[in-house]
Design an enzyme around this catalytic site. Sequence first.
Site, PDB file in Angstrom:
ATOM      1  N   CYS A  40      -0.306  -0.240 -10.668  1.00  0.00           N
ATOM      2  CA  CYS A  40      -0.867   0.861  -9.737  1.00  0.00           C
ATOM      3  C   CYS A  40      -1.477   1.639 -10.645  1.00  0.00           C
ATOM      4  O   CYS A  40      -0.930   2.304 -11.625  1.00  0.00           O
ATOM      5  CB  CYS A  40       0.112   1.261  -8.845  1.00  0.00           C
ATOM      6  SG  CYS A  40      -0.594   2.675  -7.884  1.00  0.00           S
ATOM      7  N   HIS A  51      -0.496  -3.114  -0.216  1.00  0.00           N
ATOM      8  CA  HIS A  51      -0.118  -2.174  -1.444  1.00  0.00           C
ATOM      9  C   HIS A  51      -0.803  -0.706  -1.053  1.00  0.00           C
ATOM     10  O   HIS A  51      -0.184   0.320  -1.178  1.00  0.00           O
ATOM     11  CB  HIS A  51      -0.893  -2.776  -2.720  1.00  0.00           C
ATOM     12  CG  HIS A  51      -0.616  -1.727  -3.748  1.00  0.00           C
ATOM     13  ND1 HIS A  51       0.212  -1.920  -4.833  1.00  0.00           N
ATOM     14  CD2 HIS A  51      -1.303  -0.586  -4.273  1.00  0.00           C
ATOM     15  CE1 HIS A  51       0.055  -0.941  -5.921  1.00  0.00           C
ATOM     16  NE2 HIS A  51      -0.693  -0.170  -5.562  1.00  0.00           N
ATOM     17  N   GLU A  52      -2.051  -0.645  -0.336  1.00  0.00           N
ATOM     18  CA  GLU A  52      -2.676   0.421  -0.200  1.00  0.00           C
ATOM     19  C   GLU A  52      -1.891   0.957   1.041  1.00  0.00           C
ATOM     20  O   GLU A  52      -1.714   2.019   1.084  1.00  0.00           O
ATOM     21  CB  GLU A  52      -4.162   0.308   0.157  1.00  0.00           C
ATOM     22  CG  GLU A  52      -5.194  -0.524  -0.913  1.00  0.00           C
ATOM     23  CD  GLU A  52      -4.772   0.231  -2.231  1.00  0.00           C
ATOM     24  OE1 GLU A  52      -4.481   1.256  -2.189  1.00  0.00           O
ATOM     25  OE2 GLU A  52      -4.809  -0.308  -3.266  1.00  0.00           O
ATOM     26  N   HIS A 110       0.847   3.011   0.155  1.00  0.00           N
ATOM     27  CA  HIS A 110       0.656   4.309  -0.320  1.00  0.00           C
ATOM     28  C   HIS A 110       0.568   5.350   0.664  1.00  0.00           C
ATOM     29  O   HIS A 110       0.897   6.337   0.763  1.00  0.00           O
ATOM     30  CB  HIS A 110      -0.931   4.295  -1.052  1.00  0.00           C
ATOM     31  CG  HIS A 110      -0.719   4.174  -2.488  1.00  0.00           C
ATOM     32  ND1 HIS A 110      -0.051   4.714  -3.382  1.00  0.00           N
ATOM     33  CD2 HIS A 110      -1.173   3.065  -3.200  1.00  0.00           C
ATOM     34  CE1 HIS A 110      -0.275   4.137  -4.617  1.00  0.00           C
ATOM     35  NE2 HIS A 110      -1.011   2.856  -4.583  1.00  0.00           N
TER      36      HIS A 110
END
Lengths: 166, 194
Positions: free
Chosen positions: A97, A139-140, A143
Site C-alpha cells: 500500500c 483493498h480500497e 481504506h
Amino acid sequence: MTVRPVLRLPEPVLKEVAQPVGPVDDDARRLAEDLVDTMRASPACVGLAAPQIGVARRAFAMDVTGHRKARSCHGLLVLFDPEVLLAHGPVVAREGCMSVPELTGDVARASLLVVRGTAPDCTDRVLQVDAFEARAVLHEIDHLDGLLFLDRVVSADGVFPRKVYR
Amino acid sequence: MECAKRTNEVEHYGPGVAHLAISAIGSDRPGIVAAVSGVLVRLGCNLEDTSMSLLRGHFAMMLVVSGPDDLAAELLEQDLSAATADLGLLVAVRAIDDEVPAGPPGELWTVSVYGADQPGIVHRVTTLLAEEGANIADLTTRVIGDPARPVYAMILDVTVPPGVDGGELVARLSTLAGELGVECSAHRSEADIL
C-alpha cells in the site's frame, strides 16, 4: 491536474471511517479528478482511496488495465459510496500500500465480487469483478473503513519488508 | 502514533542513541516477551526490528533495540539474564553498527523446498543460492509430519540480483531438488501495490 501527496501512517485520517459522498456535486467530481491524477502520478499504483489523499469521504479510483494478475478489467473506475453486494472465494496474496510503503503482507480476500457504487457522472454502477480487480476493490473499500492491509494479514509471519525499486 | 512515541523517546535519550542486538531462547511459556520487554523499557530501550518465533517448543527472540549510548551490552545482558532467571532464558547481547545497510538490489522470489528429511538440504540449497549471488532475506524451516517419516519443509525469501535470470536459478534449484529427492517450487513474490 492536481496531484496530491499520498498520506502515510500514522496520519489519523487513514484510520477513520470515511463519510458518504452522497449526491454527486462539484466537490465530489474534483475529488474524483484528484484521485485519478494522483493515482496516475505513481506508475505502480493501481488504486487510491480518498483518505489516502486526506479526504475522509467514501470514494476511490482504480485501474488494473494491463496488470498481469487481472482477469476482469473495467478500466479506469471511480466509485463513490461503494458497497459489496456479494463476495466469494477467499484467496491469499501479498499486497502493499502506498500509505505503508515499508511493508507488504499476505492477505486473504474474496476473488469474486459484485460491487455497487455511484460514478462521477451520477450513474449507478453494479459491477462484477474478480481476481486482481476484486482484490483492489476490497483493498480500497477497506481504506474507507479505516482499515489497512496490516489489519488483515493472515499471520504474524505474513508481513514482509518491502523492496523498493528505483 | 508509533512515530510520535518514538520521537518522544529519542528526545528523552538526547543525542546519544545506540543500537544493540539481543538474542534470547528458552522453553516456551507465557510471559517471556513481557519479562524481556519490561527490562528494556526500564533501561530506556526501544524495540525496533524484531523477530520472535516458537521453534520446537523453544521461544526464540531476535531483537534490534535502540537505547542510550552509555548502556553497555554486557550490562544489558546481565540485567536481562537476571530478570529472566526463572524463565531459564539464554540471553546474548552485542552492540551493533547504527548504520542500516541497504539490501542488495534485485527481484524478490519465494522458494519452497520440502521432502523427506535428510542431512544437507539447507546447506546445498543455500550454497547454490550464494553461488548465484542471491541474498536470503528470510528463511524458515520446520520438520513436520509423522515422526517415523519426517518431512523437512523450508521456505525462503530471496533477492535475485540483476543479471541473474530468476527462471534459470529456479531451474538449477529444481535440478538440485531432484538430486536430493525433494520438491522445489519458486515464484516471484513481488507484492501488488494497491
